[in-house]
Write an enzyme that holds these catalytic residues in place. Structure first.
Site, PDB file in Angstrom:
ATOM      1  N   THR A   1      -6.240   8.488  -9.621  1.00  0.00           N
ATOM      2  CA  THR A   1      -7.705   8.533  -9.888  1.00  0.00           C
ATOM      3  C   THR A   1      -8.519   9.650 -10.214  1.00  0.00           C
ATOM      4  O   THR A   1      -9.239   9.992 -11.168  1.00  0.00           O
ATOM      5  CB  THR A   1      -8.834   7.524  -8.987  1.00  0.00           C
ATOM      6  OG1 THR A   1      -8.333   6.412  -8.860  1.00  0.00           O
ATOM      7  CG2 THR A   1     -10.208   7.643  -9.263  1.00  0.00           C
TER       8      THR A   1
ATOM      9  N   ASP B   1       0.553   5.714 -12.414  1.00  0.00           N
ATOM     10  CA  ASP B   1      -0.295   4.895 -11.552  1.00  0.00           C
ATOM     11  C   ASP B   1       0.676   5.096  -9.996  1.00  0.00           C
ATOM     12  O   ASP B   1       1.918   4.848 -10.197  1.00  0.00           O
ATOM     13  CB  ASP B   1      -0.360   3.600 -11.812  1.00  0.00           C
ATOM     14  CG  ASP B   1      -1.143   2.621 -10.812  1.00  0.00           C
ATOM     15  OD1 ASP B   1      -0.866   2.493  -9.700  1.00  0.00           O
ATOM     16  OD2 ASP B   1      -2.597   2.365 -11.178  1.00  0.00           O
ATOM     17  N   SER B   2      -0.018   5.353  -8.849  1.00  0.00           N
ATOM     18  CA  SER B   2       0.766   5.259  -7.743  1.00  0.00           C
ATOM     19  C   SER B   2       1.604   4.207  -7.420  1.00  0.00           C
ATOM     20  O   SER B   2       2.647   4.351  -6.707  1.00  0.00           O
ATOM     21  CB  SER B   2      -0.053   6.041  -6.450  1.00  0.00           C
ATOM     22  OG  SER B   2      -0.682   4.805  -6.282  1.00  0.00           O
ATOM     23  N   SER B   3       1.204   3.039  -7.786  1.00  0.00           N
ATOM     24  CA  SER B   3       2.021   1.899  -7.429  1.00  0.00           C
ATOM     25  C   SER B   3       3.181   1.867  -8.158  1.00  0.00           C
ATOM     26  O   SER B   3       4.174   0.930  -7.748  1.00  0.00           O
ATOM     27  CB  SER B   3       1.046   0.633  -8.064  1.00  0.00           C
ATOM     28  OG  SER B   3      -0.087   0.415  -7.234  1.00  0.00           O
TER      29      SER B   3
ATOM     30  N   GLN C   1       2.826  -4.279  14.597  1.00  0.00           N
ATOM     31  CA  GLN C   1       1.931  -4.491  13.569  1.00  0.00           C
ATOM     32  C   GLN C   1       0.497  -3.716  13.861  1.00  0.00           C
ATOM     33  O   GLN C   1      -0.349  -3.790  12.929  1.00  0.00           O
ATOM     34  CB  GLN C   1       1.539  -6.173  13.468  1.00  0.00           C
ATOM     35  CG  GLN C   1       2.774  -6.640  12.741  1.00  0.00           C
ATOM     36  CD  GLN C   1       2.652  -8.313  12.962  1.00  0.00           C
ATOM     37  OE1 GLN C   1       1.458  -8.707  12.933  1.00  0.00           O
ATOM     38  NE2 GLN C   1       3.513  -9.310  13.042  1.00  0.00           N
ATOM     39  N   CYS C   2       0.337  -3.358  15.130  1.00  0.00           N
ATOM     40  CA  CYS C   2      -0.860  -2.596  15.655  1.00  0.00           C
ATOM     41  C   CYS C   2      -0.787  -1.295  14.745  1.00  0.00           C
ATOM     42  O   CYS C   2       0.087  -0.525  14.964  1.00  0.00           O
ATOM     43  CB  CYS C   2      -0.844  -2.396  17.099  1.00  0.00           C
ATOM     44  SG  CYS C   2      -1.321  -4.383  17.916  1.00  0.00           S
TER      45      CYS C   2
END
Length: 338
Positions: free
Chosen positions: A12, A56-58, A274-275
């Site tokens: 961006t 694009d960073s994806s 997952q935390c």
């Protein structure tokens, strides 16, 4: 004069509005001083390397990470620091990967980007870019103040392999949940030297071979044997297992048997929480003691991004199962707290 290389990969930050269509299009970053005239006041010698085409960073992947690392390695003696302009979505993955590839780094590699295009009136792009350049140029007693890969965003500097993107709507896009920030931009730039890595005594070494044969197993209440064994019985060589709390999983026999079968088949299993905040402590509760006994590796407080890229990095080296398992539980670039 301080020499900084700006590497523009896309994202961006490099977008402006097409006056004809109104659509966002990339501008030529070789003409960056025309778009950001404030850069002239920094009195740095700036060069720009733009990817062609921009990304694009994806679409980032280990081949592009290797290309980035090679640019830095090849130009290492020419420049005092490096600023990488990158889309924010996978910035933490790229920063983590670069931290492992650039062994013995003693110069700043600062990744930054923005949430709004550089051509927007309220953009965060100019501040992020200008301050990232200042950080890359800062020295103390002739040595770089920040001899590591980091991310600068919204007035804060994070260790790259400790960072996560947590917000897609606010300028405050990144956090470092398990490690303090390295610097903060206010009226002055404040560096927190206690948290910055020491300068290495050895020369830079580029290690850019990655092995991506990794699976991810994210646990949830009600997960079934078919879902688990789709990963544990697949052809992957390693599994990142995202568990509950401090590393806990179901103690159902079919589940532990599936993990044990995978380990006996030669698969590495790394347990991360997952935390976002806190660490895996295998054996703390009964629900993780069995994991510890069977040889599941603790990811301690590593982020998902650091765990994935560290595994790819180690698996790309000529190392044994035992060596990789041991190194996953050691801090190589400040990515975990033992």
């Amino acid at each position: 004069m301080t020499k900084i290389l700006i590497i523009y990969t896309g994202g961006t930050i490099g977008m402006v509005n097409d006056p004809v269509t109104g659509a966002l299009i990339p501008f030529d970053f070789k003409q960056i001083q025309q778009n950001v005239p404030e850069l002239a006041r920094l009195n740095y010698d700036l060069d720009v390397h733009s990817f062609d085409p921009i990304l694009d960073s994806s679409n980032m992947n280990p081949e592009i990470w290797a290309e980035l690392a090679a640019i830095i390695s090849n130009q290492y003696d020419v420049y005092d620091g490096f600023v990488i302009l990158h889309g924010s979505d996978t910035m933490s993955f790229t920063a983590s990967a670069l931290s492992f590839m650039l062994k013995n780094l003693s110069k700043p590699v600062v990744l930054t980007g923005s949430q709004l295009p550089i051509g927007e009136i309220r953009t965060d792009a100019k501040e992020n870019l200008i301050t990232a350049l200042e950080i890359a140029a800062t020295k103390i007693n002739g040595q770089a103040m920040i001899p590591e890969v980091c991310i600068y965003f919204d007035y804060q500097l994070f260790r790259g392999n400790r960072s996560i993107k947590y917000n897609s709507e606010k300028f405050e896009a990144f956090r470092s949940p398990n490690y303090p920030i390295l610097a903060e931009a206010g009226v002055t730039l404040s560096f927190y030297s206690n948290y910055i890595q020491q300068h290495p005594s050895e020369p830079l070494v580029l290690e850019s071979v990655f092995n991506t044969n990794i699976g991810v197993l994210k646990l949830y209440p009600g997960i079934n044997i078919n879902t688990v064994q789709a990963i544990t019985r697949s052809s992957v060589q390693a599994i990142v297992m995202e568990t509950f709390g401090s590393g806990n999983t179901t103690t159902a026999q079919w589940f532990t048997d599936s993990l044990e079968e995978a380990i006996h088949a030669g698969k590495l299993i790394v347990d991360i929480s997952q935390c976002q905040r806190g660490a895996v402590e295998l054996g703390k509760y009964e629900t993780s003691k069995k994991l510890q006994q069977m040889g599941v590796i603790s990811g301690f407080d590593m982020t998902f991004e650091a765990t994935i890229t560290k595994l790819m990095y180690l698996m790309g080296q000529d190392l044994s199962y035992q060596q990789i398992a041991a190194l996953m539980e050691q801090s190589l670039r400040g990515e975990l707290t033992v």
